[in-house]
Write an enzyme that holds these catalytic residues in place. Sequence first.
Site, PDB file in Angstrom:
ATOM      1  N   SER A 112       0.811  -1.219   0.000  1.00 44.40           N
ATOM      2  CA  SER A 112       0.000   0.000   0.000  1.00 44.40           C
ATOM      3  C   SER A 112       0.845   1.270   0.000  1.00 44.40           C
ATOM      4  O   SER A 112       1.633   1.489  -0.897  1.00 44.40           O
ATOM      5  CB  SER A 112      -0.971  -0.032   1.179  1.00 44.40           C
ATOM      6  N   HIS A 113       0.724   2.053   1.064  1.00 42.58           N
ATOM      7  CA  HIS A 113       1.386   3.356   1.118  1.00 42.58           C
ATOM      8  C   HIS A 113       2.780   3.265   1.736  1.00 42.58           C
ATOM      9  O   HIS A 113       3.447   4.283   1.883  1.00 42.58           O
ATOM     10  CB  HIS A 113       0.528   4.310   1.949  1.00 42.58           C
ATOM     11  N   ASP A 278      -2.585   6.504  -3.356  1.00 42.46           N
ATOM     12  CA  ASP A 278      -1.408   5.915  -2.705  1.00 42.46           C
ATOM     13  C   ASP A 278      -0.773   4.838  -3.586  1.00 42.46           C
ATOM     14  O   ASP A 278      -1.115   4.700  -4.758  1.00 42.46           O
ATOM     15  CB  ASP A 278      -1.783   5.349  -1.331  1.00 42.46           C
ATOM     16  N   ASP A 280      -1.012   1.615  -4.050  1.00 43.10           N
ATOM     17  CA  ASP A 280      -1.833   0.639  -4.772  1.00 43.10           C
ATOM     18  C   ASP A 280      -3.173   1.205  -5.226  1.00 43.10           C
ATOM     19  O   ASP A 280      -4.039   0.449  -5.679  1.00 43.10           O
ATOM     20  CB  ASP A 280      -2.047  -0.611  -3.908  1.00 43.10           C
ATOM     21  N   ASP A 282      -5.789   2.647  -3.645  1.00 45.35           N
ATOM     22  CA  ASP A 282      -7.073   2.568  -2.941  1.00 45.35           C
ATOM     23  C   ASP A 282      -7.354   3.800  -2.073  1.00 45.35           C
ATOM     24  O   ASP A 282      -8.502   4.073  -1.756  1.00 45.35           O
ATOM     25  CB  ASP A 282      -7.224   1.260  -2.141  1.00 45.35           C
ATOM     26  N   ARG A 283      -6.325   4.553  -1.706  1.00 38.99           N
ATOM     27  CA  ARG A 283      -6.582   5.755  -0.893  1.00 38.99           C
ATOM     28  C   ARG A 283      -6.801   6.981  -1.776  1.00 38.99           C
ATOM     29  O   ARG A 283      -6.418   6.980  -2.948  1.00 38.99           O
ATOM     30  CB  ARG A 283      -5.394   6.043   0.024  1.00 38.99           C
ATOM     31  N   LYS A 377     -11.472  -0.055  -0.997  1.00 39.31           N
ATOM     32  CA  LYS A 377     -11.590   1.387  -1.187  1.00 39.31           C
ATOM     33  C   LYS A 377     -10.987   1.737  -2.545  1.00 39.31           C
ATOM     34  O   LYS A 377     -10.195   0.971  -3.092  1.00 39.31           O
ATOM     35  CB  LYS A 377     -10.958   2.148  -0.044  1.00 39.31           C
TER      36      LYS A 377
HETATM   37  C1  G1P Z   1      -4.294   1.780   8.295  1.00 37.37           C
HETATM   38  C2  G1P Z   1      -5.518   2.655   8.435  1.00 37.37           C
HETATM   39  C3  G1P Z   1      -6.764   1.856   8.117  1.00 37.37           C
HETATM   40  C4  G1P Z   1      -6.649   1.228   6.732  1.00 37.37           C
HETATM   41  C5  G1P Z   1      -5.352   0.442   6.627  1.00 37.37           C
HETATM   42  C6  G1P Z   1      -5.126  -0.066   5.213  1.00 37.37           C
HETATM   43  O1  G1P Z   1      -4.353   0.716   9.205  1.00 37.37           O
HETATM   44  O2  G1P Z   1      -5.603   3.205   9.731  1.00 37.37           O
HETATM   45  O3  G1P Z   1      -7.891   2.684   8.206  1.00 37.37           O
HETATM   46  O4  G1P Z   1      -7.735   0.383   6.474  1.00 37.37           O
HETATM   47  O5  G1P Z   1      -4.241   1.264   6.977  1.00 37.37           O
HETATM   48  O6  G1P Z   1      -5.043   0.979   4.282  1.00 37.37           O
HETATM   49  P1  G1P Z   1      -3.570   0.729  10.621  1.00 37.37           P
HETATM   50  O7  G1P Z   1      -2.131   0.971  10.316  1.00 37.37           O
HETATM   51  O8  G1P Z   1      -4.153   1.872  11.397  1.00 37.37           O
HETATM   52  O9  G1P Z   1      -3.874  -0.606  11.222  1.00 37.37           O
HETATM   53 ZN    ZN Z   2      -3.385   1.407  -0.222  1.00 35.44          ZN
END
Ligand code: G1P
Ligand code: ZN
Length: 543
Positions: A112-113, A278, A280, A282-283, A377
Site C-alpha cells: 500500500s502506502h 497511494d 496501490d 485505494d486511498r 476502497k
Molecule cells: C491503516 C488505516 C486503516 C486502513 C489500513 C489499510 O491501518 O488506519 O484505516 O484500512 O491502513 O489501508 P492501521 O495501520 O491503522 O492498522
Molecule cells: Zn493502499
Amino acid sequence: MVLSVPTRPSPDQKPGTAGLRKPVSIFKQPHYLENFLQAVFDTCPELEGGSLVVGGDGRYFNREAIAILLRMAAANGVSKALVGRQGLLSTPAASLMIPHFGAAGGFILTASHNPGGDDGDFGIKFNVANGGQASETLTDSIHARTRSIDRYLILEDETPIDIDHLGRHQLGGMQIEIVDPVSHYADTLERLFDFGKIRSLLSDPAFQMRFDALHAVTGPYALELFEKRLGARSGSILNAKPLPDFGGGHPDPNPHDAARLVESFMADDAPAFGGASDGDGDRNMILGRGVVVSPGDSLAVMTANAHLISGYRDGLAGVARSMPTSHAVDRVAKRLGIPCYETPTGWRFFCNLLDAGRITLCGEESFGTSSNHAREKDGLWAVLFWLNLLAVRKRSVQEVLAEHWRQYGRDFFQREDYFIADADSARELMQGLDARLASLPGKQMGGLTIQSADNFTYRDPVDGSESRNQGLRITTTDGARIVYRLSGTGTHGATLRVYLERHEPDVAKQSIAASAALRALSRAAHGIAALDRLGLNQPDSVT
Ligand code: G1P
Ligand code: ZN
C-alpha cells in the site's frame, strides 16, 4: 514437473490490517514468500481448478514475486491466471476483476502506502471471490497454516513468462492471460459517473485539475480516465510513471506525507481541484484551492450529495464508517433516514455489509472511501465522485464544504501518530490504559470531563462474528471523543494512533484550523494516556 520442496515455518507471518507486509529483505529470505503463498493455497481449496487474478502496485520485487507465484499457482492446480500487464493492477482494479472474471480469488502484491525500493516494504493481500480481502476468520486460518507448513509445491519449469505484452501462455496445466490492467476498471467507473458533465467542467479554462499519482500504480489509470476519456489538459497528471521505489517518496496521500502537494494548493493561483492516491490506488486525498478535505467530511458530503450522481441516483441503502472516523456521516445518514454502521478499522469489515446490500457508501479517516461497486476502497472513484459533484453543483470545493458545515455543523477531526520503537512497551501502554478505562468516567482532564470509556467490540450484523479489542474510546461530557489504537500495518516497532474529534455547530467558529479547535482535546488525550512517561512528547505525524 511439480516439485514438492521441504520447508520449515517462517516466524511471524500473521497478516495485519491489510495483508502480510514485511521489509523486502525478509520477503527475499529463502522460502519466505513461498511459505506464505502455499499457506493460502492449502487453506483455500477452491483455488484448485479455479482462476486467479494477479497483479501489484509495481514496487520493487513485484516481478520476481509474480514469477514465483505463477509457478506455484500452476503446481497447486490453478486452471487460469489473469495477470495485469507489466505485473500492474491497482487494488480497486483487482477487486473489480475478480468477480467480473468469476475468479476464485486474487493476489495483490502491495504494501500500500509503505515506501518501496530494495530497502522498502513488500506485501501480499489475498482477496476472495467477491473481490474483498480475506475475512478475519480466513486470515487466522492462513496464519495457522503458516505455522505448520512443511512443504510447498512449485513447477520446476523456470522459463520466464513475458508479462509486458497482452497475450496467452501455458505454464504446466495452467493458462496465463496477460490483461490490460486499466480498461475494465475505467469502463466500470465510466458507468457510475456522468462523464459528459465532467468533460464540460474540465473544458472550462477557469477550472484546472491536478492529480498526483506519486509514481505509484494509479498513473496509467489516471491518464486513461482524466486525460484520454475526460479531456483534462495534458500535464494534469503529475508523477504518472509507476516506479519500483515510487521515486523515493512515501506514496501516501495525506497532509503529512504529501505536504508539498498540499502546499501547492494553498496558493491563490492553485488549481480549482486536486486529488492524489497511494501506492496501490485505494486511498484518496481531495483538495481544492486553499483546502484539503478531511476524509470524514468527504464521506459525509458524498452521502449528502449522492442523489446528484447518476450511479447513486436511486438513493443509498445505508452507509458505514470505521470506528475512529468522525461522526460527520452519521449526521447526514440520520437526516436521510438511512442506517449508519460503525465498524472496526480495516476495509474487510465493510464487505459483509456491502454483500448483504445494507450499505452503498463507506469510508475511513485514513483517506479511504468507496461504494458498493467494489469490495475495496477506491482512490480514483473518490476523485471522480468529487469532480462529478462539482460539475453538478457548480461550486468550489471550499463552498461545498462551507455549505455542508452550515447545514450539519463541522466535525473537527485530527489523527496524531506516535512511533514507539519498542512494540512491547506500546502494547503495555494500551493494556494499562485499557485496565484504567472503567475508572475514568467523571474524571476531569484539562478542563474536560470524561463521560464514558470503553474498549470497542464489533459484532458483525450479517454473520454475527465478534471482533474484540478494536480501539479504546473515550467521550467527554461536551460530546468530544478520543480514540486510541495501535496500527496493524507497520513492519517494525509500533505506531500509536490517537484520533480526536469535536463537533462545532456554531458557523462563526467553523473556519478555524482543526489543530486549534482540537488543542485542548489533544492535551487531554496526551494526559489520559500519560504519553510523556514513554517520552512521547510530540506526535511524529498529524493528519
Ligand atoms: C491503516 C488505516 C486503516 C486502513 C489500513 C489499510 O491501518 O488506519 O484505516 O484500512 O491502513 O489501508 P492501521 O495501520 O491503522 O492498522
Ligand atoms: Zn493502499
